[in-house]
Enzyme design. Structure first.
Site, mmCIF file in Angstrom:
data_model
loop_
_atom_site.group_PDB
_atom_site.id
_atom_site.type_symbol
_atom_site.label_atom_id
_atom_site.label_comp_id
_atom_site.label_asym_id
_atom_site.label_seq_id
_atom_site.Cartn_x
_atom_site.Cartn_y
_atom_site.Cartn_z
ATOM 1 N N GLU A 1 51.494 -34.494 6.544
ATOM 2 C CA GLU A 1 51.706 -33.378 7.267
ATOM 3 C C GLU A 1 50.754 -33.059 8.572
ATOM 4 O O GLU A 1 49.641 -33.648 8.689
ATOM 5 C CB GLU A 1 51.532 -32.026 6.308
ATOM 6 C CG GLU A 1 52.387 -32.013 4.958
ATOM 7 C CD GLU A 1 52.240 -30.820 4.116
ATOM 8 O OE1 GLU A 1 53.336 -30.328 3.717
ATOM 9 O OE2 GLU A 1 51.257 -30.414 3.704
ATOM 10 N N CYS B 1 46.306 -30.092 14.182
ATOM 11 C CA CYS B 1 45.451 -30.561 13.069
ATOM 12 C C CYS B 1 46.354 -31.738 12.376
ATOM 13 O O CYS B 1 47.531 -31.676 11.989
ATOM 14 C CB CYS B 1 45.514 -29.437 11.790
ATOM 15 S SG CYS B 1 44.440 -30.176 10.281
ATOM 16 N N CYS C 1 44.772 -38.922 -0.115
ATOM 17 C CA CYS C 1 43.203 -39.380 0.325
ATOM 18 C C CYS C 1 42.621 -39.441 -1.106
ATOM 19 O O CYS C 1 43.154 -39.537 -1.952
ATOM 20 C CB CYS C 1 42.821 -37.827 0.744
ATOM 21 S SG CYS C 1 41.071 -37.975 1.126
ATOM 22 N N CYS D 1 38.027 -34.562 -3.719
ATOM 23 C CA CYS D 1 37.165 -33.375 -3.840
ATOM 24 C C CYS D 1 38.035 -32.341 -4.556
ATOM 25 O O CYS D 1 39.396 -32.362 -4.529
ATOM 26 C CB CYS D 1 37.000 -32.786 -2.226
ATOM 27 S SG CYS D 1 36.123 -33.665 -1.312
ATOM 28 N N CYS E 1 40.310 -29.691 -3.198
ATOM 29 C CA CYS E 1 41.557 -29.890 -2.277
ATOM 30 C C CYS E 1 42.881 -30.338 -2.847
ATOM 31 O O CYS E 1 42.871 -31.389 -3.816
ATOM 32 C CB CYS E 1 40.893 -30.834 -1.253
ATOM 33 S SG CYS E 1 41.775 -31.487 0.012
ATOM 34 N N GLY F 1 43.814 -36.835 4.409
ATOM 35 C CA GLY F 1 42.988 -37.881 4.576
ATOM 36 C C GLY F 1 41.589 -37.929 4.910
ATOM 37 O O GLY F 1 41.276 -36.867 5.302
ATOM 38 N N GLU F 2 40.893 -38.854 4.738
ATOM 39 C CA GLU F 2 39.346 -39.254 5.073
ATOM 40 C C GLU F 2 39.501 -39.994 6.325
ATOM 41 O O GLU F 2 39.448 -41.187 6.079
ATOM 42 C CB GLU F 2 38.601 -39.445 4.146
ATOM 43 C CG GLU F 2 37.251 -39.977 4.243
ATOM 44 C CD GLU F 2 36.506 -38.966 5.183
ATOM 45 O OE1 GLU F 2 36.419 -37.850 4.656
ATOM 46 O OE2 GLU F 2 35.935 -39.382 6.256
ATOM 47 N N SER G 1 32.144 -31.874 6.125
ATOM 48 C CA SER G 1 32.596 -30.811 5.082
ATOM 49 C C SER G 1 31.441 -30.893 4.020
ATOM 50 O O SER G 1 31.044 -31.829 3.258
ATOM 51 C CB SER G 1 33.913 -31.393 4.301
ATOM 52 O OG SER G 1 34.931 -31.317 5.234
ATOM 53 N N LEU G 2 30.562 -29.846 4.071
ATOM 54 C CA LEU G 2 29.360 -29.659 3.205
ATOM 55 C C LEU G 2 29.729 -28.987 1.931
ATOM 56 O O LEU G 2 29.416 -29.688 1.013
ATOM 57 C CB LEU G 2 28.212 -28.824 3.984
ATOM 58 C CG LEU G 2 26.711 -28.783 3.499
ATOM 59 C CD1 LEU G 2 26.307 -30.039 3.321
ATOM 60 C CD2 LEU G 2 25.905 -28.040 4.430
ATOM 61 N N ASN H 1 41.762 -21.657 -0.023
ATOM 62 C CA ASN H 1 43.105 -21.588 0.012
ATOM 63 C C ASN H 1 43.842 -22.034 -1.433
ATOM 64 O O ASN H 1 43.784 -23.282 -1.511
ATOM 65 C CB ASN H 1 44.085 -22.459 0.878
ATOM 66 C CG ASN H 1 43.545 -21.725 2.345
ATOM 67 O OD1 ASN H 1 43.444 -20.328 2.383
ATOM 68 N ND2 ASN H 1 42.903 -22.385 3.329
ATOM 69 N N CYS I 1 44.105 -24.703 5.352
ATOM 70 C CA CYS I 1 43.154 -25.984 5.019
ATOM 71 C C CYS I 1 43.049 -26.333 3.350
ATOM 72 O O CYS I 1 43.242 -25.261 2.565
ATOM 73 C CB CYS I 1 41.829 -25.446 5.184
ATOM 74 S SG CYS I 1 41.349 -24.939 6.755
#
Ligand code: SAH
Length: 372
Positions: free
Chosen positions: A100, A113, A120, A124, A127, A173-174, A227-228, A304, A347
């Site tokens: 996407e 974006c 991925c 996480c 996500c 993805g990372e 991304s903390l 989200n 996100c």
């Protein structure tokens, strides 16, 4: 030329690589610059229309090269003007995969974006891309092709105002797990003969792959977001499993190295606001202890939700209180406005269609076989 020859997609070549490519064809390096002008300034993909190139050269190009962009499967437009495209990606299994891409228009700027992988593997917990598993890395042409395609779809005209002014690697993805392809792609995005986007407007976002961050500091000069999501290792180990390998202290050290090497203004830290998990006042104070006096900006992202998730979005009051504690204590924090959530373009809502081929998932160390 035999039938099995794979054509080179020119969108994946940096200026140096394109020069080498045309040199291989017996052409002078300036032909590469001419080609880039057609591709990125005039947005022309058809070699026949590249009228300042010799006919013989054009004929050779048709044989060995192509300008191919991902195929659009679905376009959705949000009530707020955000656009989301589902793009088909080929795989060796012959199964169509989806990634996407999202365009977020704002007054005075337009942010695209883009995705760097099909799925991925970072796992996480909050996500939705993670739920899909991982299939493969995108190559540089597939990454750059997204930007090329978006410009076309958004009606960019040569000589007109830019539509896409900022690029963020915050889709699926990372990006730093696909370093080999992401770095040349950023080069093409920033090249003045390419998309010519300034280095502060191309942002790579990472969950914290420290060795690659240090390498990136040496090799590129784009902006970095991290991304903390948690202010201490216990919580971050759970939310962002890569933390079990690279702890917060090590991650932040790499961030400060990045800022110094790049002479960058700051690092943007993303922090998803999860109700009752990481949004309490004591978490804000822990963040202050980590980031005060550092070249850091905090971007609070209201969570989200997606089907099957165990998390809830923090209340608006909790987010405001959190932000106020940070700001009152000298850490710059802003809240990211949620965009495009009516079309699941916000996100962490990007799921695409992934055929999972994950062997090892970071979070669960789950061994899985391909599932269709
Ligand atoms: N893998 C990279 C790029 C993804 S960027 C990274 O981790 O930085 C997408 C951003 O949205 C990341 O900060 C990610 O943590 C955040 N995000 C993921 N899921 C989310 C969700 N459900 N709600 C809000 N933000 C989310």
């Amino acid at each position: 030329m035999n039938a099995t020859t794979v054509k080179t997609n020119l969108l994946g070549l940096t200026r140096t690589e394109l020069e080498a490519f045309v040199a291989n064809m017996g052409e002078k390096p300036f032909r590469a610059r001419q080609l880039m002008k057609w591709l990125y300034k005039r947005h022309v993909a058809d070699f026949d229309q590249m009228t300042d190139l010799a006919k013989s050269f054009r004929a050779k190009l048709v044989e060995v090269a192509e300008v191919a962009v991902p195929e659009i499967t679905l376009t959705q437009v949000s009530a707020d003007g955000t656009r989301k495209w589902l793009l088909a990606m080929n795989t060796s299994e012959g199964i169509k995969q989806g990634i996407e891409m999202v365009f977020i228009p704002e007054p005075g700027r337009g942010t695209l974006c883009i995705s760097s992988q099909v799925g991925c593997a970072m796992d996480c917990t909050f996500c939705s891309t993670a739920q899909q598993g991982f299939n493969r890395n995108l190559n540089a042409a597939e990454i750059v092709g997204q930007v090329w395609l978006a410009n076309k779809e958004l009606g960019y005209q040569h000589g007109g105002d830019r539509v896409v002014t900022n690029i963020v690697f915050m889709g699926m993805g990372e990006p730093l797990a696909n370093y080999r392809n992401v770095v040349p792609a950023t080069e093409i995005l920033m090249d003045d003969l390419g998309f010519d986007i300034s280095r502060r407007r191309v942002t790579v976002s990472t969950s914290g792959l420290v060795p690659q961050m240090l390498k990136l500091a040496e090799e590129t000069n784009c902006a970095l977001a991290v991304s903390l999501h948690a202010p201490n290792d216990t919580l971050r180990d759970e939310l962002v499993p890569i933390n079990r390998k690279h702890k917060i202290a090590e991650l932040l050290d790499a961030c400060w190295v990045y800022v110094n090497k790049q002479n960058a203004r700051s690092i943007t830290f993303e922090y998803v606001m999860l109700d009752g998990v990481n949004d309490r006042p004591e978490h804000a104070h822990e963040l202050v202890a980590l980031l005060k006096g550092r070249p850091a900006k905090l971007n609070l992202i209201p969570f989200n939700p997606f089907p099957g998730t165990r998390y809830k979005r923090s209340s608006a009051a909790a987010i405001e209180r959190f932000r106020d504690i940070l700001n009152a204590n000298g850490v710059i924090a802003t809240t990211r406005r949620t965009r495009g959530d009516d079309i699941d373009a916000a996100c962490g809502q990007l799921v695409g269609r992934v055929h999972d081929r994950t062997t090892v998932r970071l979070g669960s160390k789950l061994i899985s076989v391909a599932v269709q």
